[in-house]
Design an enzyme around this catalytic site. Sequence first.
Site, short mmCIF file in Angstrom:
data_model
loop_
_atom_site.label_atom_id
_atom_site.label_comp_id
_atom_site.label_asym_id
_atom_site.label_seq_id
_atom_site.Cartn_x
_atom_site.Cartn_y
_atom_site.Cartn_z
N GLY A 1 -30.55 -44.74 -18.77
CA GLY A 1 -31.91 -44.60 -18.26
C GLY A 1 -32.84 -43.99 -19.30
O GLY A 1 -32.62 -44.12 -20.51
N ASN A 2 -33.86 -43.28 -18.80
CA ASN A 2 -34.90 -42.77 -19.69
C ASN A 2 -34.42 -41.82 -20.78
O ASN A 2 -34.80 -41.96 -21.94
CB ASN A 2 -35.98 -42.06 -18.85
CG ASN A 2 -36.92 -43.06 -18.24
OD1 ASN A 2 -37.48 -43.88 -18.94
ND2 ASN A 2 -37.08 -43.01 -16.93
N GLY A 3 -33.61 -40.82 -20.37
CA GLY A 3 -33.13 -39.84 -21.35
C GLY A 3 -32.26 -40.52 -22.40
O GLY A 3 -32.39 -40.27 -23.61
N ILE B 1 -30.85 -46.68 -10.92
CA ILE B 1 -31.28 -47.03 -9.56
C ILE B 1 -32.74 -46.65 -9.35
O ILE B 1 -33.38 -47.10 -8.42
CB ILE B 1 -30.39 -46.37 -8.48
CG1 ILE B 1 -30.50 -44.84 -8.54
CG2 ILE B 1 -28.95 -46.82 -8.59
CD1 ILE B 1 -29.93 -44.15 -7.29
N ASP B 2 -33.28 -45.78 -10.22
CA ASP B 2 -34.65 -45.26 -10.03
C ASP B 2 -35.73 -46.28 -10.41
O ASP B 2 -36.88 -46.12 -10.02
CB ASP B 2 -34.86 -43.98 -10.85
CG ASP B 2 -33.84 -42.91 -10.54
OD1 ASP B 2 -33.23 -42.97 -9.46
OD2 ASP B 2 -33.64 -42.01 -11.39
N MET C 1 -32.87 -41.43 -2.97
CA MET C 1 -32.88 -40.97 -4.38
C MET C 1 -34.03 -41.61 -5.15
O MET C 1 -34.77 -42.43 -4.60
CB MET C 1 -31.57 -41.32 -5.05
CG MET C 1 -30.49 -40.28 -4.89
SD MET C 1 -29.08 -40.69 -5.94
CE MET C 1 -28.14 -39.18 -5.79
N ARG D 1 -33.93 -35.30 12.86
CA ARG D 1 -32.64 -35.31 12.16
C ARG D 1 -32.86 -35.84 10.74
O ARG D 1 -33.65 -36.75 10.53
CB ARG D 1 -31.64 -36.23 12.87
CG ARG D 1 -31.23 -35.74 14.23
CD ARG D 1 -30.32 -34.50 14.14
NE ARG D 1 -29.81 -34.13 15.44
CZ ARG D 1 -30.41 -33.30 16.29
NH1 ARG D 1 -31.57 -32.76 15.96
NH2 ARG D 1 -29.86 -33.00 17.45
N GLN E 1 -25.79 -44.25 -2.87
CA GLN E 1 -26.78 -45.22 -3.37
C GLN E 1 -26.44 -45.72 -4.78
O GLN E 1 -26.99 -46.71 -5.25
CB GLN E 1 -28.18 -44.60 -3.35
CG GLN E 1 -28.67 -44.34 -1.94
CD GLN E 1 -29.83 -43.36 -1.87
OE1 GLN E 1 -30.97 -43.75 -1.81
NE2 GLN E 1 -29.53 -42.07 -1.89
O1 F6P Z 1 -31.18 -41.18 -12.09
C1 F6P Z 1 -30.33 -41.56 -11.09
C2 F6P Z 1 -30.17 -40.46 -10.07
O2 F6P Z 1 -29.28 -40.89 -9.08
C3 F6P Z 1 -31.48 -39.97 -9.45
O3 F6P Z 1 -31.95 -40.82 -8.45
C4 F6P Z 1 -31.08 -38.60 -8.95
O4 F6P Z 1 -32.18 -37.74 -8.88
C5 F6P Z 1 -30.10 -38.14 -10.01
O5 F6P Z 1 -29.63 -39.31 -10.66
C6 F6P Z 1 -28.93 -37.37 -9.48
O6 F6P Z 1 -28.21 -36.91 -10.56
P1 F6P Z 1 -26.74 -36.34 -10.52
O7 F6P Z 1 -25.81 -37.51 -10.35
O8 F6P Z 1 -26.57 -35.69 -11.85
O9 F6P Z 1 -26.66 -35.43 -9.36
#
Ligand code: F6P
Length: 360
Positions: free
Chosen positions: A114-116, A138-139, A181, A278, A286
């Site tokens: 992803g981005n990083g 997934i983002d 997420m 709830r 996801q």
């Molecule tokens: O970047 C993917 C992602 O699933 C994000 O949607 C979520 O905020 C993050 O990673 C969760 O990260 P980790 O798996 O380190 O808890």
Amino acid sequence: MNDMKRIGLLTSGGDCQALNAAMRGVVKGLSENTEELEVYGFLNGYKGLIYGNYKLLTSADFSGILTKGGTILGSSRQPFKLMRVPDENGLDKVEAMKQNYYKLNLNCLVILGGNGTQKTANLLREEGLNVIHLPKTIDNDIYGTDVTFGFQSAINIACEAIDCIHTTAASHNRVFIVEVMGHKVGWLTLYAGMASGADIILLPEIPYDIDKVIEAIDKRTKAGKGFTILAVAEGAISKKDAELSKKEYKKKLENYKYPSVSYEIADLIKEKTGIEVRVTVPGHTQRGGSPCPYDRVLCTRLGAEGARAIMEEDYGNMIAMVNGKIKRVPLGDVAGKLKTVDPDSQIIKQAKYVGISFGD
Ligand code: F6P
């Protein structure tokens, strides 16, 4: 047929569906077009490249993995901002990655993330290594590509979670919140929410006013609809909080009594309406399971183009989907940028037109 190619592969950051499908695409494309191929799989993301942990793989390792979730190489988070910071033993990570690349005499590193991950791939490019980046998450927040792989598969899962909530919500006349997420962007929540008929969708890009959320619930109650479903992005933020300075917001989170924003919203709705609420958090489900057919095709196409770029020795690009076509996008043009949902986009306007509330 061309002569020998020696490539390194790694998957970095949070995993998602179709990482294996993408690697398979690259390796299949290269196997078809080279006399000889050596594939070095670095284990657990950049960690493997830094510390020289790798496996020599054969094309057989990439057979039968098109439908397999996760990553056969493992993954880990190695924050970009720490790449220039020596490890606990004083090791210069960037130098170590370069040394391992040169030691194996690689033609190219294929980096999935992803981005990083992309920022580090760009750093390695600036340091003189041949890299190709494939956009996973997934983002769906990678700038410069219409879509990332994992996104469509994750929509299916989040959507199914909301679909299941629908029947129980109707039986009990309750308000249900499903937290989706997406880190700091709302793509996944927007698509899963729309696909599953959520009544209220809260995104980080459109800060919400809790009174508007209540108004939308009241409107449904008055229309004789006993239940309301909210799809809330994990990064959703209220108008009030969005006005805080970074420092003030950080302080708020330090003393935060809720596990996540959805629980805060649930408390406020209950307090203001008296209706039972709830919260459901599908969380890492996801990112799991088999990639959906769309992602399998996308990754086969991205992989094929990645292989073609390697054959042409055209490096330093993200292989992306641009206006429906697979293209090579220079990493220097996109690294460090984020693709967010535009609150004035067609899709948001259309969602509002059919009565979906964004709490704004
Ligand atoms: O970047 C993917 C992602 O699933 C994000 O949607 C979520 O905020 C993050 O990673 C969760 O990260 P980790 O798996 O380190 O808890």
